[in-house]
Write an enzyme that holds these catalytic residues in place. Structure first.
Site, PDB file in Angstrom:
ATOM      1  N   VAL A  20       0.828  -1.201   0.000  1.00  7.44           N
ATOM      2  CA  VAL A  20       0.000   0.000   0.000  1.00  7.44           C
ATOM      3  C   VAL A  20       0.865   1.255   0.000  1.00  7.44           C
ATOM      4  O   VAL A  20       0.476   2.288  -0.555  1.00  7.44           O
ATOM      5  CB  VAL A  20      -0.949   0.007   1.214  1.00  7.44           C
ATOM      6  N   GLU A  21       2.045   1.178   0.590  1.00  8.88           N
ATOM      7  CA  GLU A  21       2.890   2.363   0.715  1.00  8.88           C
ATOM      8  C   GLU A  21       3.792   2.554  -0.501  1.00  8.88           C
ATOM      9  O   GLU A  21       3.578   3.447  -1.313  1.00  8.88           O
ATOM     10  CB  GLU A  21       3.709   2.281   2.004  1.00  8.88           C
ATOM     11  N   MET A  22       4.821   1.738  -0.635  1.00  8.54           N
ATOM     12  CA  MET A  22       5.801   1.947  -1.703  1.00  8.54           C
ATOM     13  C   MET A  22       5.873   0.805  -2.716  1.00  8.54           C
ATOM     14  O   MET A  22       6.398   0.985  -3.804  1.00  8.54           O
ATOM     15  CB  MET A  22       7.169   2.226  -1.099  1.00  8.54           C
TER      16      MET A  22
END
Length: 450
Positions: free
Chosen positions: A251-253
């Site tokens: 979800v982040e990177m």
């Protein structure tokens, strides 16, 4: 039936340590069984003292469901508010006892006489000698953990600087702002932790690659070096370990592994040349070490409150001084202790009332807190205590971004953590004190870009 109305979160611990002995005939420890007050109490003696006084009847994960001197609600509050085992299990390793646990113990020792007045009908309270032994042990540990402070102070000023390797700091700063650490080259560490915004993005949950929303509010990166662990659930033990995780979060990177990042950055000959002047090779361990070294510089000393702690009584306004007094009277400084005024312990969110249920929105996995790492039932809804440093700049508050209003945040803590309310003027005073916690970055006051 014992009823406690005016004593808040720590009351069950104080009641337990001073009175929980009615079930055992041999609960009272004879004075001759203990060392003299001028001698240091041993771990074994401390263990026996807490056990025989029945502190663990309420203040342990195995607390009894019912007792003749406390109802189920009181036992539940006792279990949530403080685990005596947090101290007794660490007695042979006093360096592992947190400042928060020490603060709670010392608070009890200071206020024990008040409890004796309230509960004098219950036998087997600490004797004078037993109290002296506990005080002696706690005071010595206080001197070691909180040097140059009095026995009623559990907060240390932020140091002016920390030793760092400036070559590593330069590399770490480059990586902190490098969007290539995200799979689609859109997100950097700075995206969620903008340094001109108090180290937070101001969102309820941060936005990752492909505009995905994260599950939990992002804490500030400022002063994170002073936390004993990282993330709300404490899953990273230090800054370097924390830095390994966002790049691999889908979800982040969005990377699958750090080798992909290494291969991408290795194609940049200019960056690679700079990196290899500091580190022998381009690896995950070296990159996260550099990021951690950079983040060690993100400290905010010299707040008005820091100057006050150092002896400048004019650094706080009269209202802020009143707020600090209320902060201490309501034991906020037990959990919000240490240099970072937080980050030392994990506490239940919702001791006196059900925070998640009252919120009115569905429970998520992020609400489980520390439980997600330990799978221990007692760790459900337990979170790392957030830092109060620069709190006026780091809204929204709590793991679920419940509110962006600092006054409301204070009232929520009063209700759910302390089981009480204060007047609007008192809350105003506490907020004024919290505003004095905003520090400086390289000699300039930390501000939030508008």
């Amino acid at each position: 039936m014992l009823k406690i109305t005016s004593i808040v979160t720590f009351s069950l611990f104080m009641t337990a340590v001073s009175t929980f002995s009615v079930m055992a005939d041999n609960a009272n420890i004879a004075v001759q069984d203990l060392p003299k007050t001028q001698q240091k109490i041993t771990a074994q003696e401390m263990q026996r003292l807490f056990t025989q006084k029945h502190c663990t009847d309420c203040h342990s994960n195995s607390a009894a469901e019912s007792l003749p001197y406390a109802d189920k609600q009181q036992i539940n509050i006792g279990k949530k508010s403080f685990l005596v085992t947090a101290i007794t299990e660490q007695l042979n390793y006093p360096g592992n006892i947190t400042i928060t646990d020490l603060a709670k113990l010392q608070y009890f020792l200071r206020h024990q006489t008040v409890q004796q007045d309230l509960h004098s009908h219950l036998p087997y309270q600490f004797t004078a000698e037993e109290s002296a032994l506990l005080n002696q042990w706690a005071e010595q540990l206080h001197k070691e953990k909180l040097p140059d402070t009095d026995q009623q102070t559990f907060i240390l000023p932020i140091p002016e600087r920390l030793p760092v390797d400036f070559h590593k700091v330069i590399i770490g700063g480059m990586l902190f702002t490098d969007q290539r650490l995200s799979f689609d080259n859109s997100i950097s560490c700075f995206s969620c932790h903008p340094l001109d915004q108090g180290g937070v993005d101001g969102l309820a949950t941060s936005i990752g690659i492909y505009q995905q929303k994260g599950p939990i509010n992002a804490p500030t990166v400022y002063n994170a070096v002073f936390n004993t662990s990282q993330f709300w659930d404490g899953r990273a033990k230090n800054l370097a370990e924390q830095a390994t995780q966002p790049p691999l979060n889908p979800v982040e990177m969005g990377y699958h592994n750090w080798q992909e990042i290494e291969e991408k950055l290795a194609k940049d000959s200019q960056f690679l040349d700079l990196f290899l002047q500091v580190y022998p090779e381009l690896t995950q361990a070296n990159m996260t070490d550099a990021i951690a070294e950079f983040e060690k510089r993100l400290i905010t000393p010299n707040s008005p409150f820091d100057r006050y702690l150092k002896g400048d009584t004019s650094a706080l306004t009269e209202q802020q001084k009143r707020g600090y007094q209320l902060f201490k009277e309501n034991r906020c400084d037990t959990c919000h202790s240490g240099i970072n005024m937080g980050g030392n312990s994990f506490e239940i969110m919702g001791i006196y009332a059900d925070y998640i249920k009252d919120r009115g929105t569905p429970e998520t996995s992020a609400d489980l807190g520390r439980y997600n790492q330990t799978k221990q039932e007692s760790d459900k809804y337990r979170f790392k205590v957030p830092s109060l440093r620069n709190i006026a700049l780091t809204a929204p508050y709590f793991h679920d971004a419940r509110t962006s209003d600092l006054h409301e945040a204070v009232n929520l803590v009063l209700k759910y953590q302390l089981g009480k309310t204060l007047s609007s003027q008192q809350v105003d005073d506490i907020v004024a004190f919290l505003e004095s916690l905003t520090g400086e970055v390289r000699g300039k006051p930390l501000t939030k870009k508008k």
